[in-house]
Design an enzyme around this catalytic site. Structure first.
Site, PDB file in Angstrom:
ATOM      1  CB  ALA A 115      13.204  18.354  16.868  1.00  0.00           C
TER       2      ALA A 115
ATOM      3  CD  GLU B 165      12.969  15.655  23.570  1.00  0.00           C
ATOM      4  OE1 GLU B 165      13.991  15.939  24.234  1.00  0.00           O
ATOM      5  OE2 GLU B 165      12.424  16.474  22.787  1.00  0.00           O
TER       6      GLU B 165
ATOM      7  CG  HIS C  81      21.072  23.589  19.812  1.00  0.00           C
ATOM      8  ND1 HIS C  81      21.536  22.504  20.515  1.00  0.00           N
ATOM      9  CD2 HIS C  81      19.717  23.547  19.890  1.00  0.00           C
ATOM     10  CE1 HIS C  81      20.516  21.830  20.995  1.00  0.00           C
ATOM     11  NE2 HIS C  81      19.391  22.441  20.628  1.00  0.00           N
TER      12      HIS C  81
END
Length: 166
Positions: A65, A67, A97
């Site tokens: 995700a 990228e 995260h």
């Protein structure tokens, strides 16, 4: 399956398939390879809804995700699509995260859309568990890939109308 009462904040309505205007549209899908069964479900449903005689659909795969925005930006900068769909699935774990990643991707996608004037459909979803992901990525009733495709067609029509009117 979780019913509407169990998860009241989630829409259980998929909009009807929008009309397709008599104009060719190019759609780019940028899809994460992470969480592959769920993302592939989104891709399959979105692609199925976008397939029309007047539509061209290109698929670009990225590792995860995080990228997605860099490829979306490149496509927007090059004006390679009328609408770009960003598809990904983030599953929450024990840390924050997933929340940080979701916010970062969402902010980047919105900024790209505004900076380049290319609509970006954000279908990068964060799910609390695999049951939610399965329900929204693989099943028919509330599939987010279908919703993303229908939103893409609608905004392509709106932008086409705006850009062709005197």
């Amino acid at each position: 399956m979780i019913g509407p009462a169990a998860n009241p904040g989630v829409s259980h309505f998929i909009p009807p398939r929008p009309r397709v205007v008599a104009a060719k549209h190019t759609f780019a899908i940028v899809a994460s390879q992470f969480n592959p069964p769920y993302v592939q479900g989104l891709v399959d449903h979105a692609t199925r809804d976008l397939q029309t005689p007047l539509a061209k659909v290109a698929l670009y795969r990225v590792p995860g995700a995080f990228e997605i925005p860099i490829v979306v930006r490149e496509l927007a900068q090059q004006k390679r699509a009328d609408v770009i769909l960003a598809l990904g699935v983030i599953l929450k774990g024990e840390t924050n995260h997933a929340d940080n990643l979701s916010r970062s991707v969402t902010d980047a996608l919105q900024r790209i859309a505004l900076d380049y004037g290319v609509p970006v459909i954000n279908c990068v979803h964060t799910f609390a568990n695999e049951l939610d992901a399965r329900e929204r990525c693989l099943e028919e009733k509330i599939n987010r890939g279908t919703e993303a495709a229908r939103a893409a067609i609608e905004i392509a029509n709106v932008m086409s109308d705006l850009r062709t009117r005197p």
